[in-house]
Design an enzyme around this catalytic site. Structure first.
Site, mmCIF file in Angstrom:
data_model
loop_
_atom_site.group_PDB
_atom_site.id
_atom_site.type_symbol
_atom_site.label_atom_id
_atom_site.label_comp_id
_atom_site.label_asym_id
_atom_site.label_seq_id
_atom_site.Cartn_x
_atom_site.Cartn_y
_atom_site.Cartn_z
ATOM 1 N N LYS A 187 -65.828 5.903 14.536
ATOM 2 C CA LYS A 187 -67.170 5.316 14.499
ATOM 3 C C LYS A 187 -68.222 6.328 13.991
ATOM 4 C CE LYS A 187 -66.115 1.180 15.952
ATOM 5 N NZ LYS A 187 -64.659 1.193 15.850
HETATM 6 C C1 LIG Z 1 -66.672 -5.169 16.263
HETATM 7 C C2 LIG Z 1 -66.056 -4.346 17.356
HETATM 8 N N1 LIG Z 1 -66.357 -4.628 18.630
HETATM 9 C C3 LIG Z 1 -65.835 -3.921 19.657
HETATM 10 C C4 LIG Z 1 -64.974 -2.878 19.440
HETATM 11 C C5 LIG Z 1 -64.378 -2.146 20.608
HETATM 12 O O1 LIG Z 1 -64.725 -0.800 20.634
HETATM 13 P P1 LIG Z 1 -63.971 0.212 21.619
HETATM 14 O O2 LIG Z 1 -62.730 0.650 20.955
HETATM 15 O O3 LIG Z 1 -64.959 1.337 21.801
HETATM 16 O O4 LIG Z 1 -63.723 -0.512 22.886
HETATM 17 C C6 LIG Z 1 -64.625 -2.544 18.129
HETATM 18 C C7 LIG Z 1 -63.696 -1.432 17.878
HETATM 19 O O5 LIG Z 1 -63.448 -0.990 16.816
HETATM 20 C C8 LIG Z 1 -65.171 -3.289 17.065
HETATM 21 O O6 LIG Z 1 -64.852 -3.011 15.795
#
Ligand SMILES: Cc1ncc(COP(=O)(O)O)c(C=O)c1O
Length: 383
Positions: A187
């Site tokens: 990210k």
């Molecule tokens: C659009 C979206 N929402 C939520 C998430 C979830 O993030 P995390 O891995 O920090 O839980 C991601 C992960 O890449 C994502 O791309």
């Protein structure tokens, strides 16, 4: 014989320097590793960066999404509207609450949820809208806020891709919003795994904080700070979603470098746009005056006229050691959603049409001009 093949160019990579290493080592030397003062500092820095009033550091964006729904009492019998062109977490957290996900179409230009279609799906069971700032392109916050206000719905922003983005000059995650950020390894800033929830009120923050740590009224740091008093009260059945001070130290160091890393992303982005613009086979990500794009993903859409089979192009890039992938196969077409909610192919023609023809190519702060050239060359020489 030496291996002449170029290094693998990954789709997203963290940019870590001595600043991050020193920050993490300082916490290791200090010895308080779980949630403590460093998390509080990270939350304060984050609030300043995105102009939020309250923020809670958590273990992932998935945790933040779940908490965002829980603090608004989303539960069984409720419907929550979301786009289908998204990651598993956006839908799963709705299901974890016992609510029903209802999929809305996307805008075929921005790939963010289409406010008009959202509005057409609202009924007395609708409780919330979860809108995804897809690839870092902000959703139409003006229209979605109006719809949420008129129908008395909660608007939750999945801002996993959107750190650094703004809409009408307002940073994503700022004071008015409930927004969920991801600090997963690829990210715009990373803490390896981690996330942040921003909320507009003290009450929502307090509830989220309690739910993020088993429903306890005081975390270990607060008990420690209060003269090591051991007693706590379990106020409700919560979860284990808290962040920790190691993660926070890494996050603060990354956040202090966000502008520098965003500038590097912009150089890669502009390199793609300059070289690919005018090639009629490719539709490039839109950008207009009203928004600042977070430039998390560079998503290219192949025109129908190009005659290019998307998966063949991905194979071609991979053969040249270039990471390319798809964000996303729509959620409503996955077995878990089909089986449980009866979703079917054909129910979201715009989303399905876009999803078939998109691919994401590498973008991260460590990419050089030559890397951009390599990707563009490989895209252009595909026939
Ligand atoms: C659009 C979206 N929402 C939520 C998430 C979830 O993030 P995390 O891995 O920090 O839980 C991601 C992960 O890449 C994502 O791309």
């Amino acid at each position: 014989m030496t291996d002449q093949s170029p290094p693998f160019l990954s789709i997203g990579e963290p940019d870590l320097t001595e600043t991050e290493i020193d920050a993490v080592i300082a916490i290791l030397k200090k010895g308080w590793l779980t949630r403590g003062e460093e998390c509080q500092r990270f939350e304060k820095d984050f609030c300043e960066k995105v102009q939020a009033s309250h923020a809670l550091a958590v273990s992932s964006c998935t945790a933040a999404l779940h908490l965002a729904l829980l603090i608004h009492n989303v539960g069984p019998g409720d419907e929550v509207i979301l786009p289908s062109l998204t990651f598993a977490s956006t839908g799963h957290t709705i299901v974890h609450c016992g609510a029903t996900p209802v999929f809305a179409e996307i805008d075929p230009r921005t790939y963010c949820v289409d406010p008009a279609h959202v509005e057409s799906l609202i009924n007395p069971k609708t409780k919330a809208i979860v809108a995804v700032h897809y690839a870092g392109h902000p959703v139409d916050l003006g229209s979605l806020r109006r719809i949420a206000n008129e129908h008395d719905l909660v608007l939750i922003e999945d801002a996993a891709h959107a750190l650094g983005a703004s809409f009408d000059g307002e940073p994503i995650g700022s004071g008015k919003s409930v927004a969920c950020f991801s600090f997963y390894t690829n990210k715009n800033i990373t803490t390896a795994e981690g996330g942040m929830l921003t909320v507009p009120t003290e009450d929502l923050l307090a509830r989220a904080e309690r739910l993020s740590l088993h429903g306890l009224d005081r975390d270990a740091w607060k008990r420690f700070a209060d003269g090591k008093k051991w007693r706590y009260s379990i106020e409700e059945i919560g979860y284990k979603y808290n962040a920790n001070d190691l993660l926070a130290a890494l996050g603060r160091a990354q956040l202090s470098r966000l502008d520098e890393m965003q500038a590097k992303r912009r150089r890669v982005w502009d390199g793609y746009v300059d070289r690919l613009n005018g090639d009629e086979r490719f539709i490039l990500p839109p950008e207009e005056g009203r928004i600042e794009h977070a430039r998390h993903l560079f998503v290219i859409r192949l025109t129908e006229e190009s005659g290019i089979a998307r998966d063949d192009l991905i194979d071609h890039l991979r053969a040249q050691r270039i990471g390319a992938t798809v964000h996303y196969d729509p959620l409503h077409l996955h077995p878990a959603y089909r089986d449980r909610f009866g979703t079917t192919e054909g129910m979201l023609p715009v989303t399905e049409g876009v999803a078939k023809n998109i691919l994401s190519v590498p973008i991260h702060p460590k990419m050089s001009e030559e890397d951009v050239e390599r990707v563009v060359g490989a895209l252009k020489d595909f026939s």
